[in-house]
Design a protein around this motif. Structure first.
Motif, mmCIF file in Angstrom:
data_model
loop_
_atom_site.group_PDB
_atom_site.id
_atom_site.type_symbol
_atom_site.label_atom_id
_atom_site.label_comp_id
_atom_site.label_asym_id
_atom_site.label_seq_id
_atom_site.Cartn_x
_atom_site.Cartn_y
_atom_site.Cartn_z
ATOM 1 N N ALA A 90 0.826 -1.218 0.000
ATOM 2 C CA ALA A 90 0.000 0.000 0.000
ATOM 3 C C ALA A 90 0.860 1.268 0.000
ATOM 4 C CB ALA A 90 -0.953 -0.003 1.184
ATOM 5 N N GLY A 91 1.899 1.298 0.811
ATOM 6 C CA GLY A 91 2.760 2.485 0.871
ATOM 7 C C GLY A 91 3.434 2.789 -0.445
ATOM 8 N N LEU A 92 3.964 1.763 -1.079
ATOM 9 C CA LEU A 92 4.628 1.943 -2.374
ATOM 10 C C LEU A 92 3.644 2.454 -3.423
ATOM 11 C CD1 LEU A 92 7.012 1.507 -4.390
ATOM 12 C CD2 LEU A 92 6.077 -0.800 -4.728
ATOM 13 N N LEU A 93 2.470 1.828 -3.493
ATOM 14 C CA LEU A 93 1.486 2.229 -4.494
ATOM 15 C C LEU A 93 1.000 3.649 -4.233
ATOM 16 C CD1 LEU A 93 -0.564 -1.049 -4.959
ATOM 17 C CD2 LEU A 93 1.470 -0.274 -6.184
ATOM 18 N N TRP A 94 0.846 4.005 -2.979
ATOM 19 C CA TRP A 94 0.433 5.365 -2.633
ATOM 20 C C TRP A 94 1.451 6.374 -3.189
ATOM 21 C CZ3 TRP A 94 -3.834 7.341 -0.046
ATOM 22 C CH2 TRP A 94 -3.764 8.699 0.289
ATOM 23 N N LYS A 95 2.753 6.095 -2.997
ATOM 24 C CA LYS A 95 3.800 7.000 -3.480
ATOM 25 C C LYS A 95 3.797 7.105 -4.995
ATOM 26 C CE LYS A 95 6.794 6.311 0.471
ATOM 27 N NZ LYS A 95 8.011 5.715 0.995
ATOM 28 N N ILE A 96 3.582 5.991 -5.666
ATOM 29 C CA ILE A 96 3.558 5.999 -7.129
ATOM 30 C C ILE A 96 2.379 6.828 -7.631
ATOM 31 C CG2 ILE A 96 3.149 4.559 -9.171
ATOM 32 C CD1 ILE A 96 4.763 2.353 -7.669
ATOM 33 N N VAL A 97 1.203 6.572 -7.084
ATOM 34 C CA VAL A 97 0.006 7.301 -7.519
ATOM 35 C C VAL A 97 0.135 8.779 -7.177
ATOM 36 C CG1 VAL A 97 -2.480 7.536 -7.171
ATOM 37 C CG2 VAL A 97 -1.476 5.275 -7.455
ATOM 38 N N TYR A 98 0.643 9.095 -5.994
ATOM 39 C CA TYR A 98 0.807 10.491 -5.606
ATOM 40 C C TYR A 98 1.780 11.216 -6.535
ATOM 41 C CZ TYR A 98 1.918 14.690 -3.015
ATOM 42 O OH TYR A 98 2.126 16.001 -2.671
ATOM 43 N N SER A 99 2.828 10.531 -6.973
ATOM 44 C CA SER A 99 3.806 11.174 -7.861
ATOM 45 C C SER A 99 3.179 11.549 -9.201
ATOM 46 C CB SER A 99 5.019 10.260 -8.079
ATOM 47 O OG SER A 99 4.680 9.170 -8.910
ATOM 48 N N ILE A 100 2.119 10.865 -9.581
ATOM 49 C CA ILE A 100 1.442 11.167 -10.844
ATOM 50 C C ILE A 100 0.263 12.110 -10.616
ATOM 51 C CG2 ILE A 100 0.163 10.157 -12.774
ATOM 52 C CD1 ILE A 100 1.866 7.597 -12.311
ATOM 53 N N LEU A 101 -0.508 11.870 -9.566
ATOM 54 C CA LEU A 101 -1.709 12.664 -9.276
ATOM 55 C C LEU A 101 -1.439 13.655 -8.147
ATOM 56 C CD1 LEU A 101 -4.452 9.869 -9.290
ATOM 57 C CD2 LEU A 101 -3.688 11.293 -11.187
ATOM 58 N N HIS A 102 -0.353 14.380 -8.233
ATOM 59 C CA HIS A 102 0.035 15.244 -7.122
ATOM 60 C C HIS A 102 -0.966 16.365 -6.837
ATOM 61 C CE1 HIS A 102 1.911 16.747 -10.801
ATOM 62 N NE2 HIS A 102 1.634 17.945 -10.315
ATOM 63 N N ASN A 103 -1.874 16.692 -7.747
ATOM 64 C CA ASN A 103 -2.901 17.707 -7.486
ATOM 65 C C ASN A 103 -4.190 17.100 -6.940
ATOM 66 O OD1 ASN A 103 -1.332 19.833 -8.308
ATOM 67 N ND2 ASN A 103 -2.002 19.727 -10.417
ATOM 68 N N ALA A 104 -4.262 15.808 -6.864
ATOM 69 C CA ALA A 104 -5.488 15.139 -6.421
ATOM 70 C C ALA A 104 -5.578 15.123 -4.898
ATOM 71 C CB ALA A 104 -5.520 13.712 -6.956
ATOM 72 N N LYS B 207 0.334 2.741 -11.848
ATOM 73 C CA LYS B 207 0.769 3.814 -12.759
ATOM 74 C C LYS B 207 -0.242 4.016 -13.871
ATOM 75 C CE LYS B 207 3.739 3.430 -16.146
ATOM 76 N NZ LYS B 207 4.908 3.194 -16.973
ATOM 77 N N HIS B 208 -0.686 2.927 -14.469
ATOM 78 C CA HIS B 208 -1.636 3.037 -15.582
ATOM 79 C C HIS B 208 -2.999 3.550 -15.120
ATOM 80 C CE1 HIS B 208 0.926 1.566 -18.747
ATOM 81 N NE2 HIS B 208 1.341 0.613 -17.936
ATOM 82 N N LYS B 209 -3.424 3.175 -13.942
ATOM 83 C CA LYS B 209 -4.700 3.697 -13.424
ATOM 84 C C LYS B 209 -4.596 5.185 -13.138
ATOM 85 C CE LYS B 209 -6.978 -0.426 -11.913
ATOM 86 N NZ LYS B 209 -8.041 -0.291 -12.894
ATOM 87 N N ALA B 210 -3.473 5.635 -12.602
ATOM 88 C CA ALA B 210 -3.276 7.063 -12.338
ATOM 89 C C ALA B 210 -3.227 7.859 -13.646
ATOM 90 C CB ALA B 210 -1.998 7.276 -11.533
ATOM 91 N N ILE B 211 -2.572 7.312 -14.647
ATOM 92 C CA ILE B 211 -2.521 7.974 -15.954
ATOM 93 C C ILE B 211 -3.923 8.053 -16.550
ATOM 94 C CG2 ILE B 211 -1.709 7.735 -18.337
ATOM 95 C CD1 ILE B 211 0.917 6.594 -17.121
ATOM 96 N N ALA B 212 -4.704 6.998 -16.400
ATOM 97 C CA ALA B 212 -6.087 7.017 -16.900
ATOM 98 C C ALA B 212 -6.898 8.097 -16.191
ATOM 99 C CB ALA B 212 -6.727 5.645 -16.720
ATOM 100 N N ASP B 213 -6.651 8.292 -14.893
ATOM 101 C CA ASP B 213 -7.340 9.351 -14.167
ATOM 102 C C ASP B 213 -6.961 10.728 -14.713
ATOM 103 O OD1 ASP B 213 -8.704 7.602 -12.557
ATOM 104 O OD2 ASP B 213 -7.554 8.033 -10.742
ATOM 105 N N ILE B 214 -5.691 10.932 -15.024
ATOM 106 C CA ILE B 214 -5.263 12.211 -15.593
ATOM 107 C C ILE B 214 -5.898 12.416 -16.967
ATOM 108 C CG2 ILE B 214 -3.303 13.400 -16.639
ATOM 109 C CD1 ILE B 214 -1.715 12.811 -14.237
ATOM 110 N N GLN B 215 -5.936 11.373 -17.776
ATOM 111 C CA GLN B 215 -6.563 11.500 -19.090
ATOM 112 C C GLN B 215 -8.037 11.856 -18.955
ATOM 113 O OE1 GLN B 215 -5.509 7.670 -20.637
ATOM 114 N NE2 GLN B 215 -3.649 8.438 -21.614
#
Length: 139
Positions: free
Chosen positions: A26-40, A79-87
Motif C-alpha cells: 500500500a505504501g509503495l502504491l500510494w507514493k507511485i500514484v501520488y507522484s502522478i496525481l500530485h494535485n489530487a 501507474k496506468h490507473k493514475a494515468i487514466a485518471d489524468i486522461q
C-alpha cells in the motif's frame, strides 16, 4: 510468502493473502500514484490505490511470477490507473486560463464542455501532465 503462493491464494479468494498484499504494498502504491496525481486529494489517491488492489483481486492469475515481481506488477497497474485518471481529467475537467486545476472527480462538469473548450484546448493543458507520463518508458 512466495509470490506464486500469493497468486494462487488470491485466486482461491483467500482474504488473508489479499490483506497481506495490501499491507505489504500500500505504501509503495500510494507514493507511485501520488507522484502522478500530485494535485489530487488524498481520497482520490486512495481510490486509485484501492482500484489497483481490486484489479489484482479480480484477476490474480494475470500476474506471472516468472515474468515480473508482484511489486513491479502492482506498480505498473497503479501507474496506468493514475494515468487514466489524468486522461479523464484532461478530457472532462478542462481548466479555464488562469484558473487553478480542479480536483479529480468522476462526474463530468458539462459547463466545462461548452463550445469554447474543445479538444484543441486540451493540447494547451499539456503542462498539467507530469513528465513521467510523457516519457514512454515511464522512467
Amino acid at each position: 510468502m512466495k509470490e506464486d503462493q500469493i497468486r494462487k491464494a488470491v485466486a482461491r479468494r483467500d482474504h488473508e493473502a489479499m490483506e497481506w498484499v495490501m499491507n505489504q504494498y500500500a505504501g509503495l502504491l500510494w507514493k507511485i500514484v501520488y507522484s502522478i496525481l500530485h494535485n489530487a486529494s488524498s481520497e482520490e489517491i486512495e481510490e486509485c490505490v484501492a482500484d489497483t488492489f481490486f484489479a489484482f483481486w479480480q484477476n490474480p492469475l494475470s500476474f506471472q511470477p516468472e515474468r515480473s515481481s508482484l511489486k513491479n506488477y502492482l506498480a505498473t497497474i497503479a501507474k496506468h490507473k493514475a494515468i487514466a485518471d489524468i486522461q479523464y481529467f484532461l478530457k472532462y475537467k478542462l481548466v479555464y486560463p488562469g484558473e487553478k486545476a480542479r480536483r479529480f472527480s468522476k462526474e463530468p462538469r458539462t459547463s466545462y464542455l461548452d463550445s469554447k473548450y474543445t479538444f484543441s484546448n486540451v493540447r494547451n493543458t499539456s503542462h498539467l501532465i507530469p513528465k513521467i507520463i510523457l516519457d514512454k518508458r515511464g522512467r
